[in-house]
Design an enzyme around this catalytic site. Structure first.
Site, short mmCIF file in Angstrom:
data_model
loop_
_atom_site.label_atom_id
_atom_site.label_comp_id
_atom_site.label_asym_id
_atom_site.label_seq_id
_atom_site.Cartn_x
_atom_site.Cartn_y
_atom_site.Cartn_z
N THR A 122 25.55 10.59 6.90
CA THR A 122 25.11 9.94 8.13
C THR A 122 23.85 10.62 8.68
OG1 THR A 122 26.59 11.31 9.45
CG2 THR A 122 27.43 9.19 8.73
N TYR A 123 23.28 11.52 7.89
CA TYR A 123 22.04 12.23 8.23
C TYR A 123 22.22 13.19 9.42
CZ TYR A 123 20.41 8.19 5.56
OH TYR A 123 20.25 7.23 4.60
N HIS A 124 23.43 13.70 9.60
CA HIS A 124 23.73 14.61 10.71
C HIS A 124 23.87 16.04 10.17
CE1 HIS A 124 25.73 10.90 12.79
NE2 HIS A 124 24.42 10.82 12.76
N LEU A 125 22.77 16.66 9.84
CA LEU A 125 22.78 17.96 9.16
C LEU A 125 22.70 19.09 10.18
CD1 LEU A 125 20.10 17.12 6.42
CD2 LEU A 125 22.48 16.37 6.57
N HIS A 137 28.21 14.82 8.36
CA HIS A 137 29.22 13.78 8.44
C HIS A 137 29.15 12.91 7.17
CE1 HIS A 137 29.16 14.05 13.09
NE2 HIS A 137 30.30 14.57 12.64
#
Length: 546
Positions: free
Chosen positions: A479-482, A305
């Site tokens: 957003t660190y949503h990998l 994201h």
């Protein structure tokens, strides 16, 4: 080559994050089963891990995080973006933003429609509930959320409320966005306060909720500072893991009678597979790694994201996090936290959620927006402005842009190449622009006008689509949503890495259980769905479901 005398367990789990912690707990519930968990980082003794506001300290601390950076690409203005991941017991659940968010039911239904049996929302809902201990107002569950597990991770409601946040919510209602009583009920659209993984003022990570209780069992061994360097194979069967305590340290091995289970996260799982001979043959050739299995999809389908954030200055006398985080006021907040009262030390980085649409006519929200009654100084990492301010951000639920993760060498102490290809798909640009325009509508309501006096970032001069997009390129961030680098799909799909039982195609004894298996991005933060995946995987492994 297996070293003589290597210790052997039934299962070896690589990574103690959300998935690894759940699996360690569920598998060792059978006293006849032995499990070894390898964690690359240290124990979670850093006190800032357990104070929710401590994320400001831990995210920039390489002792407990992987300080990964993306490649510099045109759509980020040539910037390399920090995409930090947790590296301690609990993994990213020990450093994340503490938000609990399942997403929309259609996220999972789309997974099932891609040929992944048993991954529809109705199939997965019991596994969400198994991992959850929903603590509602006055200790009672809201009717929408009954049936969650009292032994799961605690999920609580926001208890520190700021008047500016209330005004933001009223303003959203004024422009037609309804208040959402429970965005995790299956009906997401609306505005309200986030649910979070905080209990009694403290972060409850996956390690605290799942791993620590299991560590009291004699059939679980957890090894910290143990960085997996290679998956061991006999032919096409995974038999164990080689690991090191530090660069140049002698390699040790631990063997698995039944399975090796990778729970290393989207970046490290892809990298570990590649340096072990599982991945695209051309990449393995460049690395000088013998091919165990040519699996084209390993490292591809990477998604994240990408968010843009707007900042507004508050009027003089309006109290925001900026003022409460300094001097005597901070001392008062610390005292409140120490005595168990609501405090800024026990809040999430984002306070208010908005799930809404980038343009009219959509059936479901395609945006997640956030609001915080505080603001960070431009160009400074987690340094609050010296004047009162607020921040609002937006990102696209399901980005179409995909990138990759590729090992640069067989040295697992060298960070891999991470290219997210943010905003490379035209639809992503359209949705992102729609999100930025929605932010301005929400920040410009009469209800907020009583508290705010002007936009400081990007500023009123930035108006047209081209200008907004240029701002997004130069200022947007992760957003660190990998997710996605070992995606789940049928064997007939040459780009799929794991089956719908999360076993790596064409290999035996090797399973992947983390966010890397997600075929597409959930319309949510990824933590809740990663916990669910691990709960479901535990049933696959134990035979509770076929």
């Amino acid at each position: 080559m297996t070293s003589a005398g290597a210790e052997t367990f039934d299962y070896v789990i690589v990574g103690s994050g959300a998935a690894g912690s759940v699996l360690a707990n569920r598998l060792t519930a059978d006293p006849a089963v032995t499990v070894c968990v390898l964690e690359a980082g240290p124990p979670d003794r850093n006190p800032f891990i357990h104070i929710p506001a401590g994320f400001i300290k831990t995210l920039s601390n390489p002792a407990v995080t992987w300080q990964f950076k993306t490649e510099a690409i045109p759509m980020t203005g040539g910037r390399r973006i920090s995409t930090t991941q947790g590296r301690t017991l609990g993994g990213s659940s020990s450093v994340n933003g503490l938000i609990y968010n399942r997403g929309q039911p259609t996220d999972l239904d789309s997974w099932a429609q891609r040929g992944n049996r048993g991954w529809g929302y109705d199939d997965c809902l019991p596994y969400y509930r198994r991992s959850e201990n929903r603590i509602g107002p006055a200790g009672k569950e809201p009717g929408e959320t009954r049936g969650r597990n009292a032994d799961g991770i605690p999920i609580t409601d926001m208890d520190w409320i700021n008047q500016v946040s209330e005004a933001f919510i009223r303003g959203c209602e004024g422009i037609g966005i309804p208040r959402a009583p429970d965005y995790n009920s299956g009906i997401q659209a609306g505005v309200g306060y986030y649910q979070r993984t905080i209990r009694n003022g403290r972060r409850i990570s996956a390690a605290v909720a799942f791993l620590k209780p299991a560590m009291k069992r004699p059939n679980l061994e957890v090894r910290t500072n143990a960085r997996a360097s290679r998956i061991l194979f006999e032919g096409t069967r995974a038999t164990g893991i080689a690991y090191q305590a530090a660069r140049g340290a002698p390699a040790r091995q631990v063997m698995a009678r039944r399975e090796v289970i990778l729970c290393s996260g989207t970046v490290n799982t892809a990298r570990l597979l590649q340096v072990s001979g599982v991945g695209p043959a051309d990449l393995l050739g460049r690395l000088g790694v013998p091919v165990v299995r040519d699996v084209r999809g390993v490292g591809s389908n990477f998604r994240d994201h990408y968010a843009s954030r707007f900042v507004m200055r508050a009027k003089k006398g309006v109290e925001t996090l900026n003022e409460l985080s300094r001097g005597l006021k901070l001392g008062a907040q610390i005292a409140r936290w120490a005595t168990g009262r609501p405090s800024i030390l026990a809040t999430t980085p984002s306070h208010v959620h908005v799930f809404w649409k980038s343009f009219e006519g959509l059936d479901q929200p395609d945006l997640q927006c956030v609001f915080t009654p505080g603001s960070y100084a431009e160009g400074k990492v987690y340094v609050l402005d010296d004047y009162p301010g607020v921040t609002a951000g937006a990102w696209q639920h399901r980005p179409e842009s995909t990138g990759w993760v590729r090992a640069r060498s067989t040295d697992v102490f060298e960070d891999p190449e991470i290219n997210p290809n943010y905003l490379s798909d035209p639809m992503d640009i359209r949705v992102h622009l729609g999100g930025m325009k929605l932010l301005r509508r929400m920040l410009g309501t009469p209800e907020l006008g009583h508290y705010l006096e002007g936009e400081t970032l990007p500023g009123p001069k930035v108006q047209g689509d081209d200008e907004l997009l240029d701002f997004a390129k130069k200022n947007g961030s992760t957003t660190y949503h990998l997710i996605g680098t070992a995606r789940m799909g049928p064997e007939t799909d040459p780009t799929a890495v794991v089956s719908d039982r999360l076993l790596v195609h064409g290999l035996a004894g090797l399973r992947v259980v983390d966010a890397s298996i997600m075929p597409s991005m959930p319309s949510a933060n990824t933590y809740a769905t990663t916990l669910m995946i691990a709960e479901r995987a535990a049933d696959f492994i134990t035979g509770a479901v076929a």
